[in-house]
Design a protein around this motif. Structure first.
Motif, PDB file in Angstrom:
ATOM      1  N   ILE A 147       0.852  -1.195   0.000  1.00 35.45           N
ATOM      2  CA  ILE A 147       0.000   0.000   0.000  1.00 35.45           C
ATOM      3  C   ILE A 147       0.883   1.238   0.000  1.00 35.45           C
ATOM      4  N   ARG A 148       0.241   2.370  -0.266  1.00 33.02           N
ATOM      5  CA  ARG A 148       0.995   3.617  -0.335  1.00 33.02           C
ATOM      6  C   ARG A 148       0.257   4.726   0.411  1.00 33.02           C
ATOM      7  N   LEU A 149       1.063   5.497   1.146  1.00 29.30           N
ATOM      8  CA  LEU A 149       0.549   6.644   1.884  1.00 29.30           C
ATOM      9  C   LEU A 149       1.353   7.856   1.443  1.00 29.30           C
ATOM     10  N   TYR A 202       5.906   5.045   1.166  1.00 30.09           N
ATOM     11  CA  TYR A 202       5.557   6.343   1.762  1.00 30.09           C
ATOM     12  C   TYR A 202       6.062   7.419   0.814  1.00 30.09           C
ATOM     13  N   ASP A 203       5.109   8.169   0.250  1.00 27.09           N
ATOM     14  CA  ASP A 203       5.453   9.202  -0.730  1.00 27.09           C
ATOM     15  C   ASP A 203       5.695  10.524  -0.002  1.00 27.09           C
ATOM     16  N   LEU A 204       6.954  10.943   0.060  1.00 27.31           N
ATOM     17  CA  LEU A 204       7.254  12.225   0.724  1.00 27.31           C
ATOM     18  C   LEU A 204       7.062  13.390  -0.247  1.00 27.31           C
ATOM     19  N   HIS A 205       6.769  13.100  -1.510  1.00 24.73           N
ATOM     20  CA  HIS A 205       6.311  14.079  -2.496  1.00 24.73           C
ATOM     21  C   HIS A 205       7.248  15.282  -2.612  1.00 24.73           C
ATOM     22  N   GLU A 206       8.535  15.042  -2.563  1.00 23.21           N
ATOM     23  CA  GLU A 206       9.571  16.083  -2.715  1.00 23.21           C
ATOM     24  C   GLU A 206       9.409  17.211  -1.688  1.00 23.21           C
ATOM     25  N   ILE A 228      10.804   4.505   0.132  1.00 21.18           N
ATOM     26  CA  ILE A 228      10.384   5.883   0.391  1.00 21.18           C
ATOM     27  C   ILE A 228      10.435   6.581  -0.964  1.00 21.18           C
ATOM     28  N   GLU A 229       9.314   7.238  -1.268  1.00 23.19           N
ATOM     29  CA  GLU A 229       9.195   7.843  -2.599  1.00 23.19           C
ATOM     30  C   GLU A 229       9.519   9.329  -2.556  1.00 23.19           C
ATOM     31  N   ASP A 230      10.268   9.760  -3.554  1.00 22.19           N
ATOM     32  CA  ASP A 230      10.587  11.178  -3.746  1.00 22.19           C
ATOM     33  C   ASP A 230      10.864  11.911  -2.431  1.00 22.19           C
ATOM     34  N   PRO A 231      11.878  11.476  -1.678  1.00 24.28           N
ATOM     35  CA  PRO A 231      12.146  12.123  -0.386  1.00 24.28           C
ATOM     36  C   PRO A 231      12.523  13.597  -0.544  1.00 24.28           C
ATOM     37  N   GLY A 254      11.459   9.777  -9.136  1.00 21.63           N
ATOM     38  CA  GLY A 254      11.506  10.173 -10.531  1.00 21.63           C
ATOM     39  C   GLY A 254      10.241  10.610 -11.233  1.00 21.63           C
ATOM     40  N   GLU A 255       9.100  10.818 -10.514  1.00 22.79           N
ATOM     41  CA  GLU A 255       7.910  11.205 -11.291  1.00 22.79           C
ATOM     42  C   GLU A 255       8.047  12.591 -11.907  1.00 22.79           C
ATOM     43  N   LEU A 256       9.004  13.399 -11.426  1.00 18.79           N
ATOM     44  CA  LEU A 256       9.193  14.728 -12.030  1.00 18.79           C
ATOM     45  C   LEU A 256      10.292  14.759 -13.099  1.00 18.79           C
ATOM     46  N   LEU A 275      12.771   3.212 -10.244  1.00 18.15           N
ATOM     47  CA  LEU A 275      12.626   4.410 -11.085  1.00 18.15           C
ATOM     48  C   LEU A 275      11.138   4.599 -11.369  1.00 18.15           C
ATOM     49  N   ARG A 276      10.637   5.798 -11.010  1.00 18.74           N
ATOM     50  CA  ARG A 276       9.181   6.011 -11.023  1.00 18.74           C
ATOM     51  C   ARG A 276       8.743   7.043 -12.046  1.00 18.74           C
ATOM     52  N   CYS A 277       9.366   7.093 -13.206  1.00 17.34           N
ATOM     53  CA  CYS A 277       8.999   8.094 -14.197  1.00 17.34           C
ATOM     54  C   CYS A 277       7.557   7.910 -14.653  1.00 17.34           C
TER      55      CYS A 277
HETATM   56 MG    MG Z   1       4.467  10.401  -5.980  1.00 18.55          MG
END
Ligand code: MG
Ligand code: CS2
Length: 395
Positions: A147-149, A202-206, A228-231, A254-256, A275-277
């Motif tokens: 899961i993702r938060l 856990y997406d820290l969303h930059e 951990i996503e986009d710390p 990497g989504e950005l 890698l999350r492009c």
């Molecule tokens: Mg994200």
């Protein structure tokens, strides 16, 4: 075969989307997704004014050449608007290729390299409290393994920009240094709630600076995040190296990113694990397969971006990439609203933690244009964050 028509379709079934439909003289047409949350009409204009005229009369099978024509031939390379336009067109051309070959897209990419596609869903709830409280039930009901938060305060209404926020972005309060402990606590509560077996992203969303991200990630090490996503923000590659060296937590990033070249330092330095492009930001199928091959070279797994603001067409392309990639890691199924399924048919669904799809020739999706017209496009903005001093922070 020749291209006879290029259509852009803007629609807003609870979220703005931009589709591309490319029609040929053979009767075969292809569909693509060029959605860029908060800038859809700008992308449509680029396609209508500058790219569509260059497509009319062309052989739709010359996909690589058209990609280069837009990317290098425009001289002004890259950027989110151009890459989204190019990606939508690129997907539609691959769709035509698959339909004319009578093969699903994954077959054109080398065929299936796996039977199942592990996916993760966003824990849903109106507030952070509700998400944390309901997580175990959410996991059980859907049979999820991961899961993702997303780090954040309770989301304001209209997040992602639809529903009455058409004149300016709404402002969400966010003071990063105050949210470090809350962020750590939220993860630990989630871990306690779902138990040791469930993977947690856990997406820290930059949203944090390198020092803050390191603090959070080191505290979370014993609780074993899936990643951990986009710390941190992506602009300075050296900051990512700095964060990487200070913690053992796996990193998804990497989504950005908008190009393979931007990804290269993170890949070659092994500063990330996933890698999350977003395939709409990096150039569609043509670039996605090159990027996945590059990541494979550096033992980095793929976890393509799949939020609610990309349509089932992109989710379907992600699935075709997933099944045909050697270095597939996990797929985000960020779908939170079903209304889009009235406009776009086909596309994968998450069942018992795996993404499944009925593969048809091409991408396997279609657009119902009459239905799309029932949900008129409305200008909308992604929210912005400001801290308690009024300074702008990353949303
Ligand atoms: Mg994200
Ligand atoms: C998010 C996205 O899915 C994710 O990981 O980071 O929801 C992102 O916020 C949106 O795509 C922005 O439009």
């Amino acid at each position: 075969m020749k291209i006879t028509q290029v259509k852009t379709i803007l629609t807003s079934p609870n979220q703005n989307y931009l589709f591309v439909k490319i029609v040929t003289d053979s009767g075969i047409y292809g569909v693509g997704d060029a959605s860029l949350n908060g800038r859809e009409e700008t992308v449509a204009n680029l396609i209508d004014m500058y790219l569509a005229p260059q497509l009319i009369g062309r052989d739709p099978e010359q996909i690589e050449d058209f990609w280069q024509l837009v990317y290098r031939g425009s001289y002004w390379r890259g950027g989110n608007v151009m890459m989204s336009a190019l990606s939508g067109i690129d997907m539609a051309l691959w769709d035509i290729l698959g339909k004319s070959a009578e093969k699903p897209l994954y077959a054109l990419l080398g065929g299936k390299a796996r039977d199942k596609v592990l996916c993760y869903s966003h824990v849903l709830g109106k507030t952070m409290e509700e998400k944390l409280d309901n997580a175990a039930g959410f996991v059980r009901e859907r049979g999820l393994q991961v899961i993702r938060l997303r780090a954040g305060l309770p989301a304001a209404n209209g997040t992602f920009g639809v529903g009455g926020h058409q004149d300016a972005p709404i402002i969400e309060p966010w003071t990063p240094h105050r949210e470090i402990q809350n962020t750590i606590d939220a993860f630990i509560r989630l871990r306690e709630n779902v138990g040791p077996e469930v993977g947690i992203i856990y997406d820290l969303h930059e949203r944090f600076s390198p020092d803050q991200a390191i603090l959070i990630m080191r505290e979370l090490e014993p609780y074993r995040p899936f990643f951990i996503e986009d710390p941190i923000a992506p602009e300075n590659p050296d900051s990512l190296r700095y964060v990487r060296e200070k913690t053992s937590v796996p990193i998804g990033f990497g989504e950005l990113y908008k190009s393979r070249y931007e990804c290269l330092p993170a890949l070659s330095g092994h500063w990330i694990d996933y890698l999350r492009c977003d395939i709409i930001r990096i150039g569609g199928v043509t670039e996605a397969r090159k990027l996945a091959a590059l990541a494979e070279t550096f033992d980095v797994k793929m976890a393509w971006h799949g939020p609610n603001d990309v349509s089932p067409i992109t989710h379907a392309v992600n699935w075709h990439l997933n099944v045909s990639e050697y270095n597939f890691g996990i797929q985000e199924d960020g779908t939170t609203d079903a209304l889009i399924n009235r406009v776009v048919s086909g596309g994968p669904t998450c069942q018992n933690g795996f993404l499944t799809m009925d593969a048809q020739p091409g991408i396997g999706c279609d657009i119902n244009e009459e239905e799309a017209a029932k949900y008129p496009f409305k200008r909308a903005f992604i929210p912005v964050c400001r801290d308690e001093e009024g300074a702008l922070k990353t949303w």
